[in-house]
Motif scaffolding. Structure first.
Motif, PDB file in Angstrom:
ATOM      1  N   UNK A   1       0.826  -1.205   0.000  1.00  0.00           N
ATOM      2  CA  UNK A   1       0.000   0.000   0.000  1.00  0.00           C
ATOM      3  C   UNK A   1       0.858   1.251   0.000  1.00  0.00           C
ATOM      4  N   UNK A   2       1.903   1.219   0.811  1.00  0.00           N
ATOM      5  CA  UNK A   2       2.777   2.376   0.908  1.00  0.00           C
ATOM      6  C   UNK A   2       3.494   2.629  -0.418  1.00  0.00           C
ATOM      7  N   UNK A   3       3.938   1.550  -1.044  1.00  0.00           N
ATOM      8  CA  UNK A   3       4.621   1.680  -2.328  1.00  0.00           C
ATOM      9  C   UNK A   3       3.676   2.304  -3.364  1.00  0.00           C
ATOM     10  N   UNK A   4       2.440   1.820  -3.396  1.00  0.00           N
ATOM     11  CA  UNK A   4       1.452   2.375  -4.334  1.00  0.00           C
ATOM     12  C   UNK A   4       1.239   3.865  -4.078  1.00  0.00           C
ATOM     13  N   UNK A   5       1.170   4.229  -2.786  1.00  0.00           N
ATOM     14  CA  UNK A   5       1.008   5.642  -2.417  1.00  0.00           C
ATOM     15  C   UNK A   5       2.158   6.472  -2.959  1.00  0.00           C
TER      16      UNK A   5
END
Lengths: 198, 261
Positions: free
Chosen positions: B138-142
């Protein structure tokens, strides 16, 4: 001299050898043509033969032109010991340097998911059937101490444990003649953790 | 362009042999983003750099060169390697593969470096592999600008409620569950746990895994993830890691028969 003369083709072809750049390739080509045509012809014959006839041993996957390599066919070796290595050259190194008298298994690399090298590429199914079918006393892992080597060792360790086979790995530590001060921290830490009684 | 010869913190994401004695590395550097670099002569015998230039080893690096591919000029360890084993190690490979597949080159992503570093340490220290992987995804996508809102329904902005069912559709995001909705169905509790970075309960892990696969799929393309395949092969069938002698902290819990990535 034409662009694709035989001489140029020879020089180009020699560059596939490891450590041979354009300059050395040229030197080798001229040397063989001017000074040692017999040697060159012999090299060409044997090279052509080796490239077509040498395959893999059906049992240990090392390089051989027979169905079974010499080490697998030798009845005097200990069937209960199995040493797992990455490359055929390491079989030779262990044979020359140690008094190991067991059998071998050559993986041909190590598990490296990001390079697409998985259990199939390493013949791990063949290794597992040996773990299951042969009465092994010990499996010795002689695999490079890299992250991928560690993953490979762990994977094989899991499989061996499932079949109740004792598994060991070769020691990691300070090279002979090496000075502790110049050994990298990781190696020194492993050497320290793996210390043994005198 | 970074000043040359200045040391920065970095991790090797991937390495491969280059020429006869060198290594071609994919590096994630603090303040540098992801970039390729060559370590000349690192595979010569007795080269301590070769031991250091491995994934999951915190490094101080300096590079030279202005082209696409840099040359390493200094390599020093920045502490011991992060001790990943078994499942956690495959989780680490998975993080690296995601970064290699999703992260462009030479695009400094400072928060991402720090988050990657802490994600690796967390993989090493606790058994909750799946929560860690989902949070990283999720953080990477953000960070890449593909972030999705999981705490509200896309159509009407209604807040997600823990005891309701929802579906996720690629084109629309989170929707109220309905018969004709395509895409994975999952509980509001899972969506909220993901949003808040909370530990995923047993039943939520599968939902979260399926959801993140769905969200990541368009960005990853058709090529399968190799570390995911290896995980399936290793831990998928037969639960081999359960033999008592070799149980490590990450395998001490009951095995979910599917892969966590």
């Amino acid at each position: 001299m034409g662009e694709r003369s035989l001489l140029n083709q020879l020089i180009d072809a020699l560059r596939c050898l490891p450590g041979v750049g354009p300059k050395s390739a040229q030197r080798i080509a001229f040397y063989l043509l001017e000074r040692d045509r017999d040697g060159g012809s012999r090299l060409a014959r044997i090279m052509a033969d080796a490239m077509t006839r040498i395959g893999r041993c059906s049992r240990c996957r090392t390089l051989t032109e027979s169905e079974l390599c010499e080490l697998c066919a030798n009845p005097n070796r200990d069937d209960a010991l199995l040493c797992v290595v990455e490359q055929p050259s390491e079989v030779v190194a262990i044979e020359q340097a140690t008094d190991y008298r067991g059998r071998y298994f050559v993986l041909g690399g190590r598990l490296s998911p990001l390079d697409g090298i998985g259990p199939d590429e390493l013949g791990l199914a063949a290794l597992e059937s040996r773990l299951r079918d042969e009465r092994l006393r010990e499996v010795i892992l002689a695999i490079s101490p890299t992250v991928e080597g560690g993953a490979t060792a762990h994977f094989i360790g899991d499989r061996a444990a499932r079949h109740g086979v004792k598994i060991t790995r070769i020691a990691h530590g300070v090279p002979l003649g090496g000075e502790l001060e110049y050994v990298d921290g990781g190696t020194l830490a492993l050497a320290f953790a793996g210390r043994r009684d005198l | 362009m970074p000043r040359q010869d200045r040391l920065f913190l970095a991790f090797v994401l991937h390495r491969r042999d280059y020429g006869n004695t060198s290594l071609l590395l994919d590096i994630l550097g603090s303040g540098q983003g992801r970039f390729p670099a060559i370590a000349k002569g690192a595979r010569r015998p007795r080269q301590p750099a070769s031991a250091l230039l491995q994934p999951f080893q915190p490094l101080w690096l300096a590079v030279a060169g202005r082209g696409e591919v840099r040359t390493l000029t200094r390599v020093e360890g920045a502490g011991p390697p992060i001790p990943l084993q078994g499942r956690a190690l495959l989780g680490g490979f998975y993080l690296n593969e995601l970064l290699l597949r999703l992260l462009g080159r030479h695009d400094p992503q400072d928060p991402l470096f720090a988050f990657y570093q802490s994600a690796l340490s967390r993989l090493a220290e606790d058994a909750d592999l799946e929560t860690r992987l989902r949070q990283f995804e999720l953080r990477l996508l953000d960070e890449l600008g593909y972030g999705v809102r999981l705490d509200q329904v896309a159509e009407d902005g209604a807040p997600v409620l823990a005891d309701r069912l929802y579906t996720y559709e690629r084109e629309h995001g989170v929707r109220h569950a309905s018969e004709r909705a395509a895409g994975p169905r999952l509980s509001g509790a899972t969506l909220l746990a993901l949003t808040n970075g909370e530990r995923l309960a047993d039943g939520q892990r599968r939902e979260a895994r399926v959801l993140l696969r769905e969200i990541l799929a368009p960005h990853l393309g058709a090529r399968p993830l190799k570390s995911r395949e290896l995980y399936q092969r290793w831990f998928g069938s037969g639960a081999i890691a359960e033999s008592p002698q070799r149980r490590d902290p990450t395998t001490a819990r009951p095995v979910d028969s599917e892969e966590p990535c």
